[in-house]
Structure formats: C-alpha cells, structure tokens
Write an enzyme that holds these catalytic residues in place. Structure first.
Site, PDB file in Angstrom:
ATOM      1  N   ARG A 311       0.839  -1.210   0.000  1.00 49.69           N
ATOM      2  CA  ARG A 311       0.000   0.000   0.000  1.00 49.69           C
ATOM      3  C   ARG A 311       0.872   1.257   0.000  1.00 49.69           C
ATOM      4  O   ARG A 311       0.486   2.285  -0.548  1.00 49.69           O
ATOM      5  CB  ARG A 311      -0.988  -0.015   1.176  1.00 49.69           C
ATOM      6  N   GLU A 723      -9.962   5.788   6.943  1.00 45.74           N
ATOM      7  CA  GLU A 723      -8.527   6.071   7.004  1.00 45.74           C
ATOM      8  C   GLU A 723      -8.081   7.368   6.317  1.00 45.74           C
ATOM      9  O   GLU A 723      -7.181   8.042   6.818  1.00 45.74           O
ATOM     10  CB  GLU A 723      -7.748   4.900   6.384  1.00 45.74           C
TER      11      GLU A 723
HETATM   12  N1  MTE Z   1     -12.759   5.050  14.162  1.00 43.92           N
HETATM   13  C1  MTE Z   1     -12.859   4.729  15.461  1.00 43.92           C
HETATM   14  N2  MTE Z   1     -13.643   5.485  16.240  1.00 43.92           N
HETATM   15  N3  MTE Z   1     -12.173   3.687  16.001  1.00 43.92           N
HETATM   16  C2  MTE Z   1     -11.335   2.906  15.231  1.00 43.92           C
HETATM   17  O1  MTE Z   1     -10.720   1.958  15.729  1.00 43.92           O
HETATM   18  N4  MTE Z   1     -10.396   2.499  12.982  1.00 43.92           N
HETATM   19  C3  MTE Z   1     -10.051   3.090  11.692  1.00 43.92           C
HETATM   20  C4  MTE Z   1     -11.276   3.774  11.077  1.00 43.92           C
HETATM   21  N5  MTE Z   1     -11.918   4.624  12.026  1.00 43.92           N
HETATM   22  C5  MTE Z   1     -11.203   3.225  13.837  1.00 43.92           C
HETATM   23  C6  MTE Z   1     -11.965   4.310  13.339  1.00 43.92           C
HETATM   24  C7  MTE Z   1      -9.529   2.137  10.725  1.00 43.92           C
HETATM   25  S1  MTE Z   1      -7.903   1.713  10.816  1.00 43.92           S
HETATM   26  C8  MTE Z   1     -10.291   1.613   9.731  1.00 43.92           C
HETATM   27  S2  MTE Z   1      -9.641   0.591   8.559  1.00 43.92           S
HETATM   28  C9  MTE Z   1     -11.724   1.902   9.640  1.00 43.92           C
HETATM   29  O2  MTE Z   1     -12.175   2.760  10.679  1.00 43.92           O
HETATM   30  C10 MTE Z   1     -12.472   0.563   9.700  1.00 43.92           C
HETATM   31  O3  MTE Z   1     -13.844   0.718   9.703  1.00 43.92           O
HETATM   32  P1  MTE Z   1     -14.718   0.979   8.374  1.00 43.92           P
HETATM   33  O4  MTE Z   1     -14.174   0.101   7.305  1.00 43.92           O
HETATM   34  O5  MTE Z   1     -16.064   0.610   8.799  1.00 43.92           O
HETATM   35  O6  MTE Z   1     -14.544   2.410   8.048  1.00 43.92           O
HETATM   36  N1  HPA Z   2      -5.810  -2.593   4.100  1.00 45.45           N
HETATM   37  C1  HPA Z   2      -6.047  -2.935   5.377  1.00 45.45           C
HETATM   38  N2  HPA Z   2      -5.910  -4.136   5.829  1.00 45.45           N
HETATM   39  C2  HPA Z   2      -5.508  -5.085   4.981  1.00 45.45           C
HETATM   40  C3  HPA Z   2      -5.232  -4.796   3.651  1.00 45.45           C
HETATM   41  C4  HPA Z   2      -5.398  -3.477   3.177  1.00 45.45           C
HETATM   42  O1  HPA Z   2      -5.175  -3.155   2.006  1.00 45.45           O
HETATM   43  N3  HPA Z   2      -4.843  -5.944   3.058  1.00 45.45           N
HETATM   44  C5  HPA Z   2      -4.876  -6.878   4.035  1.00 45.45           C
HETATM   45  N4  HPA Z   2      -5.280  -6.373   5.190  1.00 45.45           N
HETATM   46 MO1  MOS Z   3      -7.492  -0.199   9.220  1.00 50.85          MO
HETATM   47  S1  MOS Z   3      -5.463   0.050   9.364  1.00 50.85           S
HETATM   48  O1  MOS Z   3      -7.352  -0.950   7.627  1.00 50.85           O
HETATM   49  O2  MOS Z   3      -7.701  -1.501  10.294  1.00 50.85           O
END
Ligand code: MTE
Ligand code: HPA
Ligand code: MOS
Length: 783
Positions: A311, A723
């Site tokens: 990534r 993210e």
């Molecule tokens: N928001 C909160 N409040 N707590 C979390 O742990 N994790 C982040 C983001 N926002 C997180 C957060 C991360 S690393 C990711 S990948 C996404 O939420 C995952 O959730 P989603 O795919 O439903 O957005």
């Molecule tokens: N993003 C987050 N988590 C993951 C990914 C990615 O692209 N691939 C495998 N785990």
């Molecule tokens: Mo988020 S780093 O893809 O859990």
C-alpha cells in the site's frame, strides 16, 4: 422518511457516554472464571534456556502455568506467513514476547505468579533499527516494486535533480480498550471466544489451529471494540488463543485483558520507514521522474508487513501524475514486536515521502509548494493513469484545490506568513496544503467480500448480522440506516446484532475503510432477496382478482412502515401486519446476502492492474507557528475539505474526518516511539508518549465536504472515510517544513524527519542556524 443521509447518532452513543455499553472486561463474570496473564521475554533477542515456574505453580489460586509444550495444535500463526509462535519455545525475538501463560483465580494472583516466574535466557545482540537490519542483511520477504516509464533517462536529462532521505516514525494505535478476550468452554470441546478483534474469522481459524480442532468447534464473537485502528486486525490473536488454551485445558471460562503498559510494549504499531528518494524536475516544478527506495521496520515476524509495504508503493504517487516512476520496498526484520496495520496501512508513509519531496522541490526552486502540487496534480481525462495502470476516474482533486485555496484565503495568508517571517526574530510561521488520494479496497483482492444475515420478525422488527466489527467508527449505524431504508422502516425497527462467526462466515477483517462498503452491500443484497419474496406475495394481496389491477410485483412499495401497490397507496398493510401474513402464508422473510466488489484485479508480477474500487480524496491547509528558541510548535489553523461522496451518515463521517485528522496530526508532530539500546520501549504510557489532547486541536479548525454524487462505484454514491483523513495530518508537517525552508533557503536541505516534535524542530533549527549566524537561537531573518 428515508434515514440514509441523516446524521443519526451512533447506535451505541448513549452506551458509550454512560459507560453502559459493555466491552470484554465488563462482561459479567462466569462461575469459576480464571484470569489469564503472561510472562514475556526479558530481552529483545536471545535463547530461552529454562523456565523456573515451581514457585508460581505452588501459589494458592494458581490453576495453570502453560508453555509452548502445552499447545495441542500448531504453535504458529500468521495471516500471511505462519511464522509467529503463540508462546516462544526457544528463540526469543522481541522484548515482552509471550513465553508463559498463567491462569489464576483472580487478577492479583495471576500477577503474583507472573512475578514469581523466572526465565533463564542467553541474550544475543538485537537488531533494532532499519539501518542495523540493512547492515546485517535481515529482511522479511523479497523486494516489492511498482514502476513505469524510464526513471534513469528522466534523471539523466532533467534540468533539476534532488536526492533526499527522510525517516518516518511509527505510531502506537493507543486504543482505549487494550487487547482482550474471554473464552467459554462448551460441550463437545467447542469454545466460544469473545475477542476484541477486527477479524473474527481469523481468530476462529488461529484458535482452531492452535488447539488442533476444526473451525466448527470455535465461535468468535465481537460485540464492539474500544478502538481498533488496525491494531486488532491480526494482533488480537495471541490473547484470544491463550484464553482459549486455558479454557480447553481447564474446562473453565478464562479472561485476559492486557494492561495498557503491556499492550504498548508487546504489540505491533505503525511501521517506521526510511525513504531514499531521487526526483527529477524542471524549472517550473513539473516532476519528470521519482525514484524511491522504501525500507520499513517490520519487527520480528511478517504479520501484515508485505501488504502494508504494497500500500505504501500504491500511495507514493499520492495525487500526482509522475510519468517516470520507480518505487521499491523492502521489509526489515528486527527484534521489535511485529509491526502491523494502523489507519492508513502504509499509505501515510508513501504519501509522507512524496510530500517531503514536493516541499524540497519547492524550496530548491523558490516557489510555493502549493503551485508544485497543483501543477503535478492528476488530470481529468488526461494524465490520469496511475503508475500501476489504474485510471483515476472522477478526479475531484483539481476542484478541491481550487475551492480550498479560495476558502482558506491561502494567497493572502501566504503574504502574511512571509511578512511575519521577515519581521519576527523569535518565531517562524509556515503554511502548506497537502492532498490525499486514498485507494479503497483491500489490495489482497480476495478480501473484498462481505456477507450478511437479515431476519425479519412477525412484529415488523428486523435483526441484522454482518461480518463487520464495530470499533467506534459507526459501521453498524450506517448499515442500520441502509437496512431501514430498504424496508421503509423507522430506524428503531432495525437492530444490529453482535458480530459472530456463527452467523457470518469466512469474513474479511473490518479494515481498509471498506467495512460499510462490503457489509452494507451484503446487507442490502439480503434485503433485496427478502423483498423479492415479499413483493411477489404482496402483489397477490394488493392486485388480486377483486382489484381489477394487473399483478406487478415491481409496483409494490415499502415506505413509512407501510406496504402497498404504488397505484393504490391508500390500500396498504402496516409492515408488521404484512410480515405476519408472510409467515402464515409460508413466505421466507430471512436471508443471507453476499457482496464481492467487481472489477478488481492486480498482477504482482507485472505491477499492473485495478487494485482499487475508487479513490477517496481531500486536502487540508495548515498554518503553524514555531518558537525558534524552544522548537515548540502550535498548529494555529487548519482548513480541511474532503470528497467522501454522498454521506450515509454525515454526523458519523464528520467524526471520522476530525478523529482521523487529529490522529494524523499526532503521528506527524508529537507521537514518538523511543526504545532503549536493548530494545525496550521507553515511551509506553501517555506520560512519555504524547497523543493529541484537546489542547492540540487546531484553535481554528474548519471542516467541509464536497458535494459529489458521482461515485456510482459504491452504495448510495458514498465513499469510504475511515482512514483517508489521517493522511491529511501531513499538512501540519509540510507547514513545518515550509517554515524551516525560510531559514534553509534554496541551497540547504531542510533535514526534518517525521514526527516534527519540538526536539526535532529545534535540532533542525540548530543545524540550519549554526550556518547562518553567530548568535545561536536568535538570528536575523534569512534572505
Ligand atoms: N474510528 C474509530 N472510532 N475507532 C477505530 O478503531 N479504525 C479506523 C477507522 N476509524 C477506527 C476508526 C480504521 S484503521 C479503519 S480501517 C476503519 O475505521 C475501519 O472501519 P470501516 O471500514 O467501517 O470504516
Ligand atoms: N488494508 C487494510 N488491511 C488489509 C489490507 C489493506 O489493504 N490488506 C490486508 N489487510
Ligand atoms: Mo485499518 S489500518 O485498515 O484496520
């Protein structure tokens, strides 16, 4: 009334605020429950010679002391490469690596046993840094590369060349809830594991393998996490396995919650990186080629490091069209806990490298970096192919620049910053805009799938179960809204159920920001299946013989809690009456849904393909103030503009944007991981590891959204948000570089690494000023 698009409160908001929403530590104790703790390696690298546990075993209340030899199945796990032991058997690879598991009647007794156990080890010289690993040839896996064009030719012919290196710090996820798990033994050797995990299916699989039983004997449940941030995508595994091991050995429930100190010391974090960069560009700042060699500090085991590095390579172009591009990455093996996913998943490090480069190009040319950024921005309908061959469609970056530069009053503030810097002897100001273009999809294509279970009950209420895990980000709230609208029901009629591998199978981790995309679409698929049955049945009711209307299921509507034929809305059934009729007439009103993101593919051998479904974009402008005497940094103002499509929940999404940005701000300014020369983490508590507090939120913080309905690639034209905003924190770091460039001038590089802590800023100022003036600290403004 539809609820998609409404800023409904988070479904657990009241529980979060009152403390009534239970986390694993809060679940009521089971009869005979055991508390589990562990003893970790005392050294970063060494050989375990003997475990002295007799005293601990003899303590009253200690029920089990277990080592690698007590593991009935495989003692190794890993999502990508199965290389990490649950309990180290002989080789010790990082400080705190679990070696012995202890089960006792309560927490205090377990702690007493932990202190009574002695590990006899033969210490070896650890490899801790990227430089040490390179020197020792310690790597995990092979080099990865994405390239196009001819960098060497671009480098040779370019009017300007720049060689620069930047180091990028790691980051602790700092979840409020530490890693935790509770295992409950059931009949026939079945184990139920409650785990604070983003990845229930992986927990199910590793627990089964470690215990040497089939996956059908393990159920993993996750109601919610108190934050995951990537830190629970893989690393919930060890505590989940240890409690399962204790439960299976003793027949008693077993619970484990890492202390905050242990959690910080022994679990993986964002990868620290080093980027060695060469850039070729012309007088105007048009980039002709970029070459970057990335090294990441992977820690002792593979974990997700290859995917994280991939990534990074996918994001090293950020929002810029770079015709000749050559980026390679290699993961270093060191004696630190295996580094892992953290919000952005390698993307932030790739973007940091190119944004660093842009700031340096601007400094060399004596131009505003904002102009360099706009000049090299991906085009619309031209200059829109990424280095890996994916076309960047619906590019909103040019519009974002235009609007944000205007709304933030950038040009006027640039003049004021310059005037300030010419005037002040004690302070420096900096200003910068940085964009983000974040690819949405797991780069491991197979993970882009989701499944859901939707049950409609005869009173008109609905239960929804998906593979998504709730970590505060609001995925359940958004899916609830989607399902309510599918059936035309009020939000209260829909309940999101606890995530469990018993209901949703072979799930992907909730990660890559794709939780709502994948699971929301799977839930909608389940609703559509139910609605198809319901429509056929309803058409018979509303357009049967006596109405004189032709039967047409397509004209059946589900709206405001009513079911009716569009041609005769006055003739309706309430949804609950209708659901009851369905059951009496043997109509199936429960379904399992599935979704797989279409058109994704990527060929690692050629580095070409379509790895992403779409891109979430945005930009942010930061203005910073630096105290030249102390290096102290204040982020005065931030203007942020994001394109996250049509929001399913503007309240939740705004929270994600603000939270993500501030977390990014912490990464680039104050959060610094400090290790002892022997590999012990010294910054393992909030007193020594500075995450942003309320005082660190920019005094003037303006968050806005682009109204973009063009993202037809996703549900309701929404875009993933979790993210991407974290990467915008980089605007503050770029603003620090901008400020320091006034001191450095065109001739000298700004040696700023990331994070730009007060110490780091002072180090740079000292290095730069030593050159300029005989009056250290207070000097004449550079010209
Ligand atoms: N928001 C909160 N409040 N707590 C979390 O742990 N994790 C982040 C983001 N926002 C997180 C957060 C991360 S690393 C990711 S990948 C996404 O939420 C995952 O959730 P989603 O795919 O439903 O957005
Ligand atoms: N993003 C987050 N988590 C993951 C990914 C990615 O692209 N691939 C495998 N785990
Ligand atoms: Mo988020 S780093 O893809 O859990």
């Amino acid at each position: 009334m539809p609820v998609v698009g409404k800023p409904l409160p988070h479904e657990s908001a009241i529980g979060h605020a009152t403390g009534q929403a239970p986390y694993i530590e809060d679940l009521p104790p089971r009869a005979d429950e055991l508390w589990v703790d562990f003893v970790g390696s005392p050294c970063a690298r060494g050989v375990l010679e003997r475990i002295d546990a007799d005293a601990a075993r003899a303590l009253p209340g200690v029920v089990a002391v277990l080592t690698a030899a007590d593991i009935p199945g495989h003692n190794h796990w890993g999502g990508v490469v199965v290389d990490e032991p649950f309990l180290a058997a002989s080789e010790l690879a990082y400080v705190g690596q679990p070696v012995v598991a202890i089960a006792a009647v309560d927490r205090e007794t377990a702690l007493r046993a932990r202190r009574a156990i002695k590990l006899h080890v033969r210490e070896e010289q650890p490899v801790l840094t990227i430089e040490e690993a390179i020197a020792a040839g310690e790597f995990l896996g092979a080099e990865q590369r994405i390239a196009r064009g001819d960098f060497a030719a671009a480098w040779k012919s370019a009017p300007h060349r720049l060689e620069t290196t930047v180091t990028i710090g790691g980051q602790e996820q700092f979840c409020l809830e530490s890693q935790s798990a509770l295992a409950i033994p059931e009949e026939d050797g079945t184990i139920i594991v409650h785990s604070s995990t983003q990845n229930p299916t992986e927990i199910q699989a590793v627990v089964a393998e470690g215990l040497g039983v089939g996956m059908h004997r393990v159920v993993c449940i996750c109601r919610r996490m108190g934050g995951g941030f990537g830190g629970k995508e893989t690393q919930a595994a060890i505590p989940a396995f240890l409690v399962a091991l204790v439960a299976s050995r003793t027949g008693r429930a077993a619970r484990m919650v890492y202390t905050k100190d242990d959690d910080m010391k022994v679990t993986g974090k964002r990868h620290q990186y080093r980027a060695d960069i060469r850039a070729a560009f012309d007088e105007e700042g048009t980039i002709q080629g970029v070459e970057i060699r990335f090294h990441s500090n992977g820690g002792a085991f593979v974990d997700l490091s290859f995917a994280v590095m991939e990534r990074t390579l996918f994001h090293a172009d950020n929002g810029y069209f770079i015709p000749n591009f050559d980026v390679v990455g290699r993961v270093c093996r060191t004696n630190l806990p295996p580094n892992t996913a953290f919000r952005g998943f390698g993307g932030p490090q790739g973007v940091a490298a190119i944004e660093h480069t842009i700031q340096e190009i601007a400094r060399v040319l004596g131009r505003d970096a904002a102009d360099i950024r706009r000049r090299n921005c991906y085009g619309i309908g031209e200059r829109d192919i990424t280095p890996y061959g994916q076309r960047f469609v619906h590019n909103t970056l040019p519009e974002i620049y235009e609007r944000l530069l205007a709304s933030s009053d950038y040009a006027e503030r640039r003049r004021r910053v310059a005037a300030f810097n010419a005037e002040s002897r004690t302070h420096l100001r900096g200003l910068a805009i940085t964009p983000v273009k974040f690819g949405i999809a797991f780069t491991a294509t197979f993970l882009n799938q989701g499944n859901a279970l939707v049950n409609v009950y005869t009173d008109g209420t609905v239960q929804v179960s998906t593979g998504a895990t709730e970590m505060g980000q609001g995925v359940n709230t958004k899916i609830r809204q989607i399902v309510a609208d599918e059936f035309g029901l009020p939000i209260e009629a829909v309940r999101m159920m606890t995530t469990s591998t018993e209901k949703n199978i072979n799930t992907s981790p909730t990660a890559a920001s794709a939780g709502t995309d994948l699971n929301g679409l799977a839930a909608r698929d389940a609703c559509e299946k139910i609605l198809r049955e319901m429509r056929t049945f309803a058409a018979g009711i509303f357009t049967g013989g006596e109405t004189g209307l032709g039967t047409d299921p397509a004209l059946i509507r589900f709206r405001d809690g009513r079911v009716f034929d569009e041609r005769r809305p006055g003739n309706f059934l309430l949804f609950d009456q209708f659901a009851k009729r369905c059951r009496l007439n043997r109509v199936n009103i429960g379904a399992r849904g599935f979704y797989a993101t279409p058109n994704l593919h990527f060929d690692r051998a050629t580095g070409r393909g379509n790895p992403f479904n779409y891109f979430t974009c945005g930009a942010a402008v930061a203005e910073v103030l630096i105290d030249r005497l102390t290096g102290e940094l204040v982020v005065d103002r931030v203007d942020l503009l994001m394109d996250i499509g049509r929001m399913i929940n503007p309240g939740v999404d705004r929270g994600q944007v603000i939270g993500g940005f501030i977390q990014g701000l912490g990464w680039v300014t104050t959060e610094e991981l400090v290790y002892s020369p022997k590999g012990h983490l010294l910054s393992y508590s909030p007193t020594t590891y500075k995450i942003p507090g309320v005082d660190d939120v920019p005094r003037d913080f303006r968050v806005a959204f682009l109204d973009n309905a063009r993202n037809t690639h996703n549900i309701y034209a929404s875009k993933a948000v979790g993210e991407p905003p974290l990467l915008l924190g980089l605007c503050a770091w770029a603003a620090v570089k901008d400020a320091l460039a006034t001191v450095a001038g065109a001739a000298r590089a700004v040696p700023l690494n990331l994070p730009a802590t007060g110490e780091e800023i002072l180090r740079c100022l000292t290095a730069l000023e030593a050159h300029v003036t005989a009056l250290p600290g207070v000097l004449a403004p550079a010209k």
